[in-house]
Write a protein that holds these residues in place. Structure first.
Motif, PDB file in Angstrom:
ATOM      1  N   ARG A 280      61.687  50.761  26.052  1.00 21.85           N
ATOM      2  CA  ARG A 280      61.366  49.355  26.306  1.00 21.85           C
ATOM      3  C   ARG A 280      60.081  49.226  27.122  1.00 21.85           C
ATOM      4  O   ARG A 280      59.275  48.316  26.903  1.00 21.85           O
ATOM      5  CB  ARG A 280      62.533  48.683  27.031  1.00 21.85           C
ATOM      6  CG  ARG A 280      63.814  48.621  26.185  1.00 21.85           C
ATOM      7  CD  ARG A 280      64.840  47.675  26.784  1.00 21.85           C
ATOM      8  NE  ARG A 280      65.393  48.143  28.041  1.00 21.85           N
ATOM      9  CZ  ARG A 280      66.470  48.917  28.164  1.00 21.85           C
ATOM     10  NH1 ARG A 280      67.096  49.355  27.074  1.00 21.85           N
ATOM     11  NH2 ARG A 280      66.922  49.269  29.355  1.00 21.85           N
ATOM     12  N   VAL A 281      59.890  50.160  28.062  1.00 18.75           N
ATOM     13  CA  VAL A 281      58.671  50.114  28.876  1.00 18.75           C
ATOM     14  C   VAL A 281      57.434  50.285  28.015  1.00 18.75           C
ATOM     15  O   VAL A 281      56.401  49.642  28.248  1.00 18.75           O
ATOM     16  CB  VAL A 281      58.734  51.190  29.975  1.00 18.75           C
ATOM     17  CG1 VAL A 281      57.373  51.358  30.651  1.00 18.75           C
ATOM     18  CG2 VAL A 281      59.794  50.831  31.013  1.00 18.75           C
ATOM     19  N   ARG A 282      57.530  51.132  26.998  1.00 12.81           N
ATOM     20  CA  ARG A 282      56.360  51.376  26.151  1.00 12.81           C
ATOM     21  C   ARG A 282      55.936  50.121  25.384  1.00 12.81           C
ATOM     22  O   ARG A 282      54.768  49.986  25.006  1.00 12.81           O
ATOM     23  CB  ARG A 282      56.647  52.526  25.174  1.00 12.81           C
ATOM     24  CG  ARG A 282      56.607  53.900  25.817  1.00 12.81           C
ATOM     25  CD  ARG A 282      56.596  55.005  24.773  1.00 12.81           C
ATOM     26  NE  ARG A 282      57.893  55.147  24.120  1.00 12.81           N
ATOM     27  CZ  ARG A 282      58.863  55.964  24.564  1.00 12.81           C
ATOM     28  NH1 ARG A 282      58.660  56.691  25.662  1.00 12.81           N
ATOM     29  NH2 ARG A 282      60.001  56.054  23.908  1.00 12.81           N
ATOM     30  N   GLN A 283      56.856  49.220  25.145  1.00 18.16           N
ATOM     31  CA  GLN A 283      56.523  47.996  24.413  1.00 18.16           C
ATOM     32  C   GLN A 283      56.933  46.749  25.204  1.00 18.16           C
ATOM     33  O   GLN A 283      57.402  45.758  24.648  1.00 18.16           O
ATOM     34  CB  GLN A 283      57.197  47.985  23.036  1.00 18.16           C
ATOM     35  CG  GLN A 283      56.769  49.141  22.140  1.00 18.16           C
ATOM     36  CD  GLN A 283      57.251  48.974  20.722  1.00 18.16           C
ATOM     37  OE1 GLN A 283      56.889  48.021  20.024  1.00 18.16           O
ATOM     38  NE2 GLN A 283      58.087  49.916  20.275  1.00 18.16           N
ATOM     39  N   VAL A 284      56.713  46.808  26.517  1.00 16.59           N
ATOM     40  CA  VAL A 284      57.155  45.722  27.381  1.00 16.59           C
ATOM     41  C   VAL A 284      56.441  44.417  27.055  1.00 16.59           C
ATOM     42  O   VAL A 284      57.030  43.325  27.183  1.00 16.59           O
ATOM     43  CB  VAL A 284      56.965  46.112  28.866  1.00 16.59           C
ATOM     44  CG1 VAL A 284      55.494  46.293  29.215  1.00 16.59           C
ATOM     45  CG2 VAL A 284      57.601  45.083  29.787  1.00 16.59           C
ATOM     46  N   ALA A 285      55.185  44.471  26.647  1.00 15.34           N
ATOM     47  CA  ALA A 285      54.455  43.244  26.320  1.00 15.34           C
ATOM     48  C   ALA A 285      55.118  42.507  25.164  1.00 15.34           C
ATOM     49  O   ALA A 285      55.214  41.274  25.168  1.00 15.34           O
ATOM     50  CB  ALA A 285      53.000  43.566  25.986  1.00 15.34           C
ATOM     51  N   LEU A 286      55.581  43.247  24.179  1.00 18.05           N
ATOM     52  CA  LEU A 286      56.274  42.628  23.036  1.00 18.05           C
ATOM     53  C   LEU A 286      57.557  41.946  23.489  1.00 18.05           C
ATOM     54  O   LEU A 286      57.856  40.807  23.096  1.00 18.05           O
ATOM     55  CB  LEU A 286      56.566  43.701  21.990  1.00 18.05           C
ATOM     56  CG  LEU A 286      57.236  43.268  20.678  1.00 18.05           C
ATOM     57  CD1 LEU A 286      56.847  44.232  19.560  1.00 18.05           C
ATOM     58  CD2 LEU A 286      58.758  43.214  20.804  1.00 18.05           C
ATOM     59  N   LEU A 287      58.315  42.637  24.332  1.00 18.42           N
ATOM     60  CA  LEU A 287      59.580  42.073  24.799  1.00 18.42           C
ATOM     61  C   LEU A 287      59.347  40.851  25.689  1.00 18.42           C
ATOM     62  O   LEU A 287      60.052  39.834  25.561  1.00 18.42           O
ATOM     63  CB  LEU A 287      60.365  43.141  25.563  1.00 18.42           C
ATOM     64  CG  LEU A 287      60.788  44.365  24.749  1.00 18.42           C
ATOM     65  CD1 LEU A 287      61.484  45.377  25.650  1.00 18.42           C
ATOM     66  CD2 LEU A 287      61.680  43.972  23.582  1.00 18.42           C
ATOM     67  N   ASP A 288      58.375  40.939  26.591  1.00  8.92           N
ATOM     68  CA  ASP A 288      58.088  39.800  27.465  1.00  8.92           C
ATOM     69  C   ASP A 288      57.651  38.582  26.657  1.00  8.92           C
ATOM     70  O   ASP A 288      58.007  37.443  26.978  1.00  8.92           O
ATOM     71  CB  ASP A 288      57.008  40.170  28.482  1.00  8.92           C
ATOM     72  CG  ASP A 288      57.567  40.926  29.675  1.00  8.92           C
ATOM     73  OD1 ASP A 288      58.797  40.863  29.891  1.00  8.92           O
ATOM     74  OD2 ASP A 288      56.780  41.572  30.396  1.00  8.92           O
TER      75      ASP A 288
END
Length: 397
Positions: A280-288
């Motif tokens: 999740r950290v690697r794609q945190v921008a997508l999740l946010d």
């Protein structure tokens, strides 16, 4: 006074924030706290921030349950009084510049000889030893050099500060812990009193989690990240349709799934790339972006209701007006009614932590300068004529 610290006597030789806040917490749980103040002006906090009829509202809070005695520490007779008080005390808390008490003849060697069971809590910017010990230090400097300022603020902005005196308050908490550990050691017969050396810088640094090993082993320098929590995802501050902000912590594996389902993103909930925090950290921008898209489309109350039902930790960012009006704060006795001189009613913060059998209590608000001088000196065995003589000579107020 009653409470778990009943029978513990504390002498406070401090001003403003760190030492007085520590002493206040001890006083709230039953310790007898005798606050030493200079004649005429007393503790400068009496005039800090917002005043009511010439006295700081912060003063009434910071000094509740304390006894104020006003003594001229430039007088040999005043120093003699402090020694008599210390000889009968369990704890002395001070936040003067290192070496200041020694210049007054009130150093550790002197007081320990008078009272081997005395615990001396010393709060300073950098501690009592080391190359910086003589530098002046305030809480803001502790926050700067302790690491928290560097990591606070927006990524493209200057380092920011929290809107309260965080460095001082963190030092106060460490001072209370140190004082209680030392007193416990004495009371259980395991040893004599000792010095509790509390540094503002180190008190802040103690909160900095894995900052050092991340840097040492991985070469990683944690930077400013706004409302996000770096390396833990998703955990951030998100806007709502009505202009409010909500903090959402969906960072455990099951909570993340519940959050994604609650916002209508089953695809993200079931994506194996997001099954664990590192993914999740690697794609945190997508999740946010997905979460912000959902929160910004509806009002704050709807967001909170949906997430509560889904079992996702979330909370709106409260102003003081929100805090005072909140039913949970009220139910937990975190908003108390106090009475100031003249009968004026005012709300004050409640007491933390909550003890089931011996809870803390507020017996009186911050007193007038020197209000307890005669009372305390009489308990030391001074007669009325001697107290009056000291008053006439300017030793006490």
């Amino acid at each position: 006074m009653s409470g778990p610290l009943e029978g513990i006597r504390v002498i406070e030789i401090g001003t403003l924030i760190a030492a007085p806040f520590a002493a206040r917490m001890l006083a709230e749980f039953g310790a007898e706290v005798i606050k030493i103040e200079a004649p005429v002006d007393g503790d400068p906090i009496r005039k800090w921030r917002k005043l009511h009829e010439g006295t700081s509202l912060w003063w009434y809070l910071q000094s509740r349950n304390k006894k104020s005695i006003s003594i001229n520490l430039k007088s040999p007779q005043g120093i003699a009084i402090i020694k008599r008080l210390a000889s009968k005390a369990d704890v002395l808390i001070e936040n003067l510049k290192p070496g200041a008490l020694e210049k007054l003849g009130l150093g550790w060697d002197v007081l320990h000889a008078l009272n081997p069971k005395l615990t001396m809590v010393r709060i300073s910017g950098y501690g009592q030893t080391g190359p910086y010990k003589d530098r002046p230090g305030f809480g803001a400097i502790g926050e700067a050099m302790g690491g928290i300022r560097y990591t606070t603020g927006e990524p493209d902005g200057a380092p920011a500060r929290v809107g309260v005196s965080l460095g001082d308050s963190l030092a106060s908490l460490h001072a209370v812990m140190g004082a209680l550990m030392s007193v416990l050691r004495v009371k259980t017969g395991q040893g004599l009193g000792q010095v509790v050396d509390v540094s503002l810088v180190e008190s802040v640094f103690n909160l900095m989690e894995s900052l050092v090993p991340e840097y040492d082993l991985l070469g990683h320098v944690r930077e400013r990240s706004g409302g996000a929590l770096p390396g833990i995802a998703p955990s951030n501050t998100y806007p709502t349709r009505d202009g409010a902000y909500v903090v959402i912590a969906g960072n455990s594996n099951p909570i993340f799934k519940r959050l994604m389902l609650a916002i209508g993103r089953a695809d993200l909930a079931e994506d194996p790339n997001f099954a664990h925090n590192d993914g999740r950290v690697r794609q945190v921008a997508l999740l946010d972006a997905a979460i912000a898209g959902w929160t910004s489309a509806q009002p704050i109350e709807s967001v909170l209701a949906t997430l509560e039902q889904a079992g996702v930790p979330a909370g709106r960012i409260y102003s003081v007006a929100d805090i005072v009006a909140d039913p949970h704060y009220q139910a937990r006795d975190m908003i108390l009614s106090a009475e100031l001189p003249g009968g004026v009613k005012v709300k004050m913060p409640g007491i933390v932590p909550k003890l089931s059998e011996t809870p803390g209590q507020v017996n009186w608000q911050g007193p007038a300068l020197g209000a307890h001088t005669s009372e305390v000196l009489a308990e030391l065995g001074l007669g009325d004529s001697e107290i009056q003589r000291l008053r006439d000579e300017g030793v006490i107020q």
